[in-house]
Design an enzyme around this catalytic site. Sequence first.
Site, PDB file in Angstrom:
ATOM      1  N   LYS A 104       1.033  -1.282  -0.143  1.00  0.00           N
ATOM      2  CA  LYS A 104       0.608  -0.045  -0.113  1.00  0.00           C
ATOM      3  C   LYS A 104       1.083   0.909   0.426  1.00  0.00           C
ATOM      4  O   LYS A 104       1.627   1.433   1.118  1.00  0.00           O
ATOM      5  CB  LYS A 104      -1.231   0.017   1.401  1.00  0.00           C
ATOM      6  CG  LYS A 104      -1.342   1.213   1.024  1.00  0.00           C
ATOM      7  CD  LYS A 104      -2.200   1.279   2.835  1.00  0.00           C
ATOM      8  CE  LYS A 104      -3.167   2.568   3.084  1.00  0.00           C
ATOM      9  NZ  LYS A 104      -3.903   2.669   4.434  1.00  0.00           N
TER      10      LYS A 104
ATOM     11  N   GLU B  31      -8.753  11.586  12.747  1.00  0.00           N
ATOM     12  CA  GLU B  31      -8.518  10.955  12.365  1.00  0.00           C
ATOM     13  C   GLU B  31      -6.575  10.869  13.985  1.00  0.00           C
ATOM     14  O   GLU B  31      -6.158  11.789  13.870  1.00  0.00           O
ATOM     15  CB  GLU B  31      -7.169  10.311  11.935  1.00  0.00           C
ATOM     16  CG  GLU B  31      -6.298   9.331  12.246  1.00  0.00           C
ATOM     17  CD  GLU B  31      -5.980   8.144  10.393  1.00  0.00           C
ATOM     18  OE1 GLU B  31      -5.889   8.553   9.434  1.00  0.00           O
ATOM     19  OE2 GLU B  31      -5.167   7.010  10.683  1.00  0.00           O
TER      20      GLU B  31
HETATM   21  C1  LIG Z   1      -4.516  10.566   3.406  1.00  0.00           C
HETATM   22  C2  LIG Z   1      -5.564  11.064   3.674  1.00  0.00           C
HETATM   23  O1  LIG Z   1      -6.768  10.198   4.557  1.00  0.00           O
HETATM   24  C3  LIG Z   1      -6.035   8.831   4.933  1.00  0.00           C
HETATM   25  C4  LIG Z   1      -7.299   8.443   6.468  1.00  0.00           C
HETATM   26  C5  LIG Z   1      -8.013   8.145   6.060  1.00  0.00           C
HETATM   27  C6  LIG Z   1      -8.590   6.769   4.987  1.00  0.00           C
HETATM   28  C7  LIG Z   1      -7.079   7.150   3.680  1.00  0.00           C
HETATM   29  C8  LIG Z   1      -7.820   6.505   2.456  1.00  0.00           C
HETATM   30  O2  LIG Z   1      -9.937   6.289   2.420  1.00  0.00           O
HETATM   31  O3  LIG Z   1      -7.021   6.975   1.435  1.00  0.00           O
HETATM   32  C9  LIG Z   1      -6.320   7.419   4.267  1.00  0.00           C
HETATM   33  O4  LIG Z   1      -5.594   6.804   4.318  1.00  0.00           O
HETATM   34  C10 LIG Z   1      -6.014  12.680   3.410  1.00  0.00           C
HETATM   35  O5  LIG Z   1      -7.808  12.697   3.725  1.00  0.00           O
HETATM   36  O6  LIG Z   1      -5.360  13.585   2.991  1.00  0.00           O
END
Ligand SMILES: C=C(O[C@H]1C=CC=C(C(=O)O)[C@@H]1O)C(=O)O
Length: 382
Positions: free
Chosen positions: A142, A187
């Site tokens: 990832k 988060e």
């Molecule tokens: C990198 C971001 O989100 C992260 C946090 C939650 C879900 C995410 C996703 O589903 O891709 C990302 O990992 C952003 O909001 O810029």
Amino acid sequence: MTWLRRGEGVITWGVAAECRTSGEARFSDASTWWRNVVRVAAVADEVEVPGSGLICLGSFAFADEPGDSVLVIPRVVVGRRGDRFWVTTIGSAAVETPRLETQDAPEPPVNLVFADGALSGAEWEGVVWEAVLHLNAGELDKVVLARDLIATADAPIDVRWPLRRLGSEYEMCWTFHVDGLFGATPELLVRREKGLVTSRVLAGTIRRTGDDEHDLTLAATLARSSKDLEEHEYAVRSVAEALEPYCTSMNVPETPFVLHLPNVMHLATDVAGVAHDSGASVLELAAALHPSAAVGGTPTKLAVEMIAEIEGMDRGRYAGPVGWMNAHGDGEFGIALRSAEIDGARVRLFAGCGIVAGSDPEAELAEAQAKFVPVRDSLAGA
Ligand SMILES: C=C(O[C@H]1C=CC=C(C(=O)O)[C@@H]1O)C(=O)O
């Protein structure tokens, strides 16, 4: 500066002292500086709730290079926790209790225009394609890729305008402003409070449609989506593994819940642990956790290298830890997501997405657009 959630937290004025640092040693530099301040500080804290007494606020660069980080001790803090309100004054000489005066309400940005940042949407989709090729070749599991937008107004923007909106519309998020970086992050990288360590891990996203009934069906789809569950699992594992050396016991729920935000829904897991006596501060815990798979990828080192190589922009403090800490090392650090850097009349907005082998670049671009919404809307007129 600001750190608020559901009306609780702190708003600060002025700078009593600050530590600016950069590079790989940014977290340890800031930790050493803070320990030295705490050692000589005389603190009178009559309130004794999280955020009262001597505190600092900080915001850290995502990458070792480039990027600057900062830890700031404010001069005046106004705080609220439950039904307790307090004012803290901090200084190197005798400090007077400040007069708190009502300020004029902020005005909205004037003639705001949005433009692409480092890459256009189409160029960024190309970068996502490139990442998917590497992921399909099995080089890594990832990688989180981000892009930026630039908003320009005719006059300097009053940051209180977007902060008010973010605070009221994204109540379940942590609204922050530290040294020009502001946003509302869902988060929480880590909280340390009286021996208890917690972290809210997010990964796996679906856009909301505005139709509540349909959104509930989508939430159920998200909770069953193997692509999102896999992405989420990487993120939870990276947090649990990083916290383990600092905790005597940990609770890592097996299944995530769906966090509903006004713009998107996320798979979320709240990890909790009991800190052992190592005395690691919340900033040291944040340093150990950063970058989690929610903003870097898996494996971390390869993902961070790929980001530097193909993302095509400098993240600055986007996706880095942002938060506050007290003299006991307790505090909260979120991940600076759904965020932007403000500099006079110019704002740089950021949004990123976790990319796995099955990712579709067009869908990821749409997801990034949805993640720009909180800051974008917060800058709009009345
Ligand atoms: C990198 C971001 O989100 C992260 C946090 C939650 C879900 C995410 C996703 O589903 O891709 C990302 O990992 C952003 O909001 O810029």
